[in-house]
Design a protein around this motif. Sequence first.
Motif, PDB file in Angstrom:
ATOM      1  N   PHE A   1       0.852  -1.191   0.000  1.00  0.00           N
ATOM      2  CA  PHE A   1       0.000   0.000   0.000  1.00  0.00           C
ATOM      3  C   PHE A   1       0.886   1.238   0.000  1.00  0.00           C
ATOM      4  N   PHE A   2       0.582   2.167  -0.905  1.00  0.00           N
ATOM      5  CA  PHE A   2       1.353   3.405  -1.008  1.00  0.00           C
ATOM      6  C   PHE A   2       0.460   4.597  -0.707  1.00  0.00           C
ATOM      7  N   CYS A   3       0.995   5.559   0.016  1.00  0.00           N
ATOM      8  CA  CYS A   3       0.298   6.836   0.168  1.00  0.00           C
ATOM      9  C   CYS A   3       0.487   7.579  -1.150  1.00  0.00           C
ATOM     10  N   GLN A   4      -0.617   7.983  -1.782  1.00  0.00           N
ATOM     11  CA  GLN A   4      -0.524   8.632  -3.078  1.00  0.00           C
ATOM     12  C   GLN A   4      -0.043  10.069  -2.955  1.00  0.00           C
ATOM     13  N   SER A   5      -0.019  10.558  -1.745  1.00  0.00           N
ATOM     14  CA  SER A   5       0.407  11.936  -1.573  1.00  0.00           C
ATOM     15  C   SER A   5       1.913  12.042  -1.360  1.00  0.00           C
ATOM     16  N   CYS A   6       2.464  11.218  -0.442  1.00  0.00           N
ATOM     17  CA  CYS A   6       3.894  11.370  -0.169  1.00  0.00           C
ATOM     18  C   CYS A   6       4.695  10.120  -0.508  1.00  0.00           C
ATOM     19  N   GLY A   7       4.024   9.033  -0.878  1.00  0.00           N
ATOM     20  CA  GLY A   7       4.759   7.844  -1.283  1.00  0.00           C
ATOM     21  C   GLY A   7       5.121   6.907  -0.139  1.00  0.00           C
ATOM     22  N   TYR A   8       4.568   7.150   1.056  1.00  0.00           N
ATOM     23  CA  TYR A   8       4.834   6.279   2.204  1.00  0.00           C
ATOM     24  C   TYR A   8       4.391   4.852   1.867  1.00  0.00           C
ATOM     25  N   GLU A   9       5.235   3.873   2.226  1.00  0.00           N
ATOM     26  CA  GLU A   9       4.959   2.491   1.864  1.00  0.00           C
ATOM     27  C   GLU A   9       4.549   1.714   3.108  1.00  0.00           C
ATOM     28  N   SER A  10       3.527   0.890   2.976  1.00  0.00           N
ATOM     29  CA  SER A  10       3.065   0.119   4.124  1.00  0.00           C
ATOM     30  C   SER A  10       2.577  -1.238   3.656  1.00  0.00           C
ATOM     31  N   SER A  11       2.667  -2.229   4.532  1.00  0.00           N
ATOM     32  CA  SER A  11       2.213  -3.562   4.129  1.00  0.00           C
ATOM     33  C   SER A  11       0.715  -3.711   4.342  1.00  0.00           C
ATOM     34  N   LYS A  12       0.115  -2.799   5.097  1.00  0.00           N
ATOM     35  CA  LYS A  12      -1.336  -2.877   5.274  1.00  0.00           C
ATOM     36  C   LYS A  12      -1.973  -1.503   5.047  1.00  0.00           C
ATOM     37  N   TRP A  13      -3.279  -1.526   4.816  1.00  0.00           N
ATOM     38  CA  TRP A  13      -3.984  -0.282   4.541  1.00  0.00           C
ATOM     39  C   TRP A  13      -4.109   0.536   5.818  1.00  0.00           C
ATOM     40  N   MET A  14      -3.998   1.845   5.703  1.00  0.00           N
ATOM     41  CA  MET A  14      -4.180   2.707   6.859  1.00  0.00           C
ATOM     42  C   MET A  14      -5.077   3.874   6.467  1.00  0.00           C
ATOM     43  N   GLY A  15      -5.826   4.364   7.435  1.00  0.00           N
ATOM     44  CA  GLY A  15      -6.716   5.496   7.166  1.00  0.00           C
ATOM     45  C   GLY A  15      -5.935   6.781   7.024  1.00  0.00           C
ATOM     46  N   GLN A  16      -4.975   6.978   7.942  1.00  0.00           N
ATOM     47  CA  GLN A  16      -4.182   8.204   7.891  1.00  0.00           C
ATOM     48  C   GLN A  16      -2.728   7.842   7.645  1.00  0.00           C
TER      49      GLN A  16
END
Length: 457
Positions: free
Chosen positions: A10-25
């Motif tokens: 999962f990528f934050c489309q705004s800053c590109g933060y990468e995560s293995s699970k979905w997050m709200g914020q």
Amino acid sequence: MAKGKNTTVFFCQSCGYESSKWMGQCPGCREWNTFVEETVSKTPSGGAVLRSDRRSAPAPTVLSQVKVGEESRLSTGIGELDRVLGGGIVQGSLTLVGGDPGIGKSTLLLQVCRNLSHQGHNVLYISGEESLAQIKMRADRIGDFSDRMLLLCETNLAEISEVIRSRKPEAVVIDSIQTMYNENVSAAPGSVSQVRESTSSLLQLSKGFGVSVLIVGHVTKEGTVAGPRVLEHMVDAVLYFEGDRHASYRILRGVKNRFGSTNEIGVFEMRERGLTEVQNASEYMLNGRPENASGSVVACTMEGTRPLLVEIQALVCRSNFGIPRRQATGTDFNRMNLLMAVLEKRSGLQLSACDAYVNITGGMKILEPAIDLGMVIAVLSSFRNRVLSTRLAAFGEVGLSGEVRGVSMAKQRVAEAERLGFETCILPWVCAEECRRSAKIEILGVRTVQDVIDRLF
Ligand code: TYD
Ligand code: MG
């Protein structure tokens, strides 16, 4: 994890933060609802590996023996753009031009291509957004083009690098990065992983062939397309094109520049025949000032190393409601409230029962504290309904005790006011002495807001 396997991230489309699970914020940029699932294929052996089978290791160089030639720059033929870039486009550099859709990025870069091709450079304009006919129609509005300017409608980066390899242009425009894709990445064009991959391919191309690449990146809030912030760290220079949709002027701001300073701005006007440079920005901003109107004053602000005169307007009137209405356009609302509280407490003005509106004309957004004094004078002028001279300019920061504090580059601000025919300049007392030595106009040094009231009202 098996090598060569596709995984979803999962990528934050705004800053590109990468995560293995979905997050709200997003923990990176604190934006909400920006995570989007993307498939990435893990290529074998990515990290650092100790290789024993290597025959020749790469040899590091002694820093003091590195030779630097004079970096060669291509002049874009647009003075305002050259200044923001620090003197032109550096050969082999990667530049990102970001901005809202419709602000004029394609137009600006097409004009750059035109100028470069007229100077005898080979230029390649690659569009993934518009057809050849659409680009031609735009080009016809801008002017004539030389045969050195080539067009290509393509979004596949493998094809694009093939064309660059064979044609060897000196400058390439990619319009826009969000439409480009790399076949090795399965995510859709515009997604974070795709935009990142595409940019790194372009980076290799630009460094490998010494070709200057200009990338267009749309800024979007919707989260469907990855914003340019994702790739800011990969490129050499980042320029943002901003402006009010309703005003015709545009400001090009340098945000990052590995080859120059970042506090320069370029001012442009969008006309029928493309963008034209605005050399005299202050004059442009002060166009159509009212005469004999209270609540209007000119403030000197700095945009990078350039002084800029803007008109500040205020309207203060008795409120019909329990809670007065306050509104600030083009500046900080909280700052305006704070200054009005200072006036109320330090000079006893009954402003708490008044509605107040402050506006910076021309659609500029100014947050520099040096316009405080201008705001205070505009509010006072409207509150007392006193018309001030149109030949009066002001600058200075106002503190919570009502003191007028010094600001940087006072001399340049005064010189700009002088150049535009102003007769009086009100400024912080601490800056007055040094300005008086060089200025031919009247310099009024003030210590407090009460001082201002005594002198002007
Ligand atoms: P454009 O360069 O397409 O914006 P971007 O690439 O940033 O999305 O600019 C489009 C706007 O500019 C469009 O609203 C029309 C206007 N325009 C002019 O006013 N005059 C011109 O000569 C051109 C080419 C465009
Ligand atoms: Mg465009």
